[in-house]
Design a protein around this motif. Structure first.
Motif, PDB file in Angstrom:
ATOM      1  N   LEU A  62      41.306  67.761  63.884  1.00 37.71           N
ATOM      2  CA  LEU A  62      40.361  67.542  62.787  1.00 37.71           C
ATOM      3  C   LEU A  62      39.613  66.225  62.946  1.00 37.71           C
TER       4      LEU A  62
ATOM      5  N   ILE B  22      34.744  73.954  64.478  1.00 37.39           N
ATOM      6  CA  ILE B  22      35.110  73.340  63.200  1.00 37.39           C
ATOM      7  C   ILE B  22      33.826  72.910  62.503  1.00 37.39           C
TER       8      ILE B  22
ATOM      9  N   ILE C 186      32.187  71.159  58.948  1.00 41.38           N
ATOM     10  CA  ILE C 186      32.415  70.348  57.760  1.00 41.38           C
ATOM     11  C   ILE C 186      31.191  70.486  56.870  1.00 41.38           C
TER      12      ILE C 186
ATOM     13  N   TYR D 137      31.046  70.024  63.558  1.00 42.00           N
ATOM     14  CA  TYR D 137      31.388  68.603  63.642  1.00 42.00           C
ATOM     15  C   TYR D 137      31.107  68.000  65.018  1.00 42.00           C
TER      16      TYR D 137
ATOM     17  N   ILE E 105      32.895  62.067  60.883  1.00 42.67           N
ATOM     18  CA  ILE E 105      34.000  63.029  60.881  1.00 42.67           C
ATOM     19  C   ILE E 105      35.196  62.448  60.137  1.00 42.67           C
ATOM     20  N   ARG E 106      35.550  61.234  60.446  1.00 38.35           N
ATOM     21  CA  ARG E 106      36.764  60.657  59.867  1.00 38.35           C
ATOM     22  C   ARG E 106      36.606  60.299  58.396  1.00 38.35           C
TER      23      ARG E 106
ATOM     24  N   TYR F  62      37.427  63.322  55.465  1.00 35.97           N
ATOM     25  CA  TYR F  62      38.745  63.738  54.992  1.00 35.97           C
ATOM     26  C   TYR F  62      39.362  62.688  54.073  1.00 35.97           C
TER      27      TYR F  62
ATOM     28  N   THR G  10      43.248  62.205  52.600  1.00 32.38           N
ATOM     29  CA  THR G  10      44.554  62.788  52.895  1.00 32.38           C
ATOM     30  C   THR G  10      45.680  62.157  52.098  1.00 32.38           C
TER      31      THR G  10
ATOM     32  N   VAL H 277      36.546  67.343  52.309  1.00 35.03           N
ATOM     33  CA  VAL H 277      37.800  68.013  52.663  1.00 35.03           C
ATOM     34  C   VAL H 277      38.978  67.158  52.209  1.00 35.03           C
TER      35      VAL H 277
ATOM     36  N   ILE I  20      43.223  66.926  52.241  1.00 31.85           N
ATOM     37  CA  ILE I  20      44.416  67.415  52.921  1.00 31.85           C
ATOM     38  C   ILE I  20      45.650  66.907  52.180  1.00 31.85           C
TER      39      ILE I  20
ATOM     40  N   ILE J 138      43.213  71.689  52.186  1.00 30.87           N
ATOM     41  CA  ILE J 138      44.197  72.128  53.170  1.00 30.87           C
ATOM     42  C   ILE J 138      45.555  71.617  52.717  1.00 30.87           C
TER      43      ILE J 138
END
Length: 207
Positions: free
Chosen positions: A3, A14, A16, A21, A29-30, A33, A35, A114, A116, A146
């Protein structure tokens, strides 16, 4: 790691928010998320500081709402200092479940496409978990969520469930279809929820 684009997928893609991505930078990208890990980290400082992680632009009302969604408002209100109540290093003055709820409040406060939840419901009893899930999933209803879990009761809230064995996906589908098609999933259900879940007696209640 996949991910976070530390390596590329062997097959498939993938996306997003509808964007492949591969076309995004690593920082984009980082930052996509937010989490909540299984082991919620608590740092020495106030409840406010622990939830905002130094983001001074966040309003106190927003912090309290995130804590409330994670069933921590009673804890905050029980202390005269409120959001300024000081947590000691490693969270030694809060329980395991409270650590996880503070960790989840920190996660949902941060805006991302997103979210997680990595076994972050594991220290919660079933009733508390369902109440938090209801609030969080309403709060994040337009976001991708997720959830990694070993508990069937947690997985029941998912639109799609992926069953993993020895690091590989061995089955996927809804709770109902997996009961019919996956022996591993059935065995897990029976061991955790009893034979009634296979007969469907508990399915409606859990959903």
């Amino acid at each position: 790691r996949l991910l976070l684009a530390l390596y590329s997928p062997d097959t498939g893609s993938i996306y997003i928010d509808g964007t492949d991505y591969k076309t995004l930078s690593h920082s984009e990208i980082r930052s996509a998320y937010s989490t909540a890990l299984q082991r919620g980290m608590i740092f020495e400082g106030t409840v406010y500081d622990n939830v905002t992680m130094g983001n001074s632009d966040v309003k106190r009302e927003e912090v309290f709402q995130a804590l409330s969604d994670c069933m921590m408002s009673d804890f905050v209100n029980s202390h005269e200092e409120g959001l300024d109540y000081v947590l000691v290093g490693l969270g030694q003055n809060v329980s395991g479940g409270q650590k996880q709820r503070i960790n989840m409040a920190r996660t949902v406060l941060r805006k991302a496409p997103v979210y997680i939840f990595d076994d972050s419901f594991s220290a919660l009893d079933y009733l508390t978990e369902k109440k938090i899930q209801k609030r969080l999933f309403e709060r994040l209803r337009t976001k991708t969520k997720i959830i990694i879990t070993q508990r069937v009761s947690t997985a029941l809230s998912a639109d799609r469930i992926y069953v993993m064995d020895k690091g590989a996906v061995v089955a996927e589908g809804t709770h109902k279809t997996l009961l019919e098609s996956s022996e591993i999933y059935r065995e897990i259900c029976v061991s955790q929820l009893g034979k009634e879940c296979v007969r469907g007696e508990k399915t409606d209640e859990k959903n």
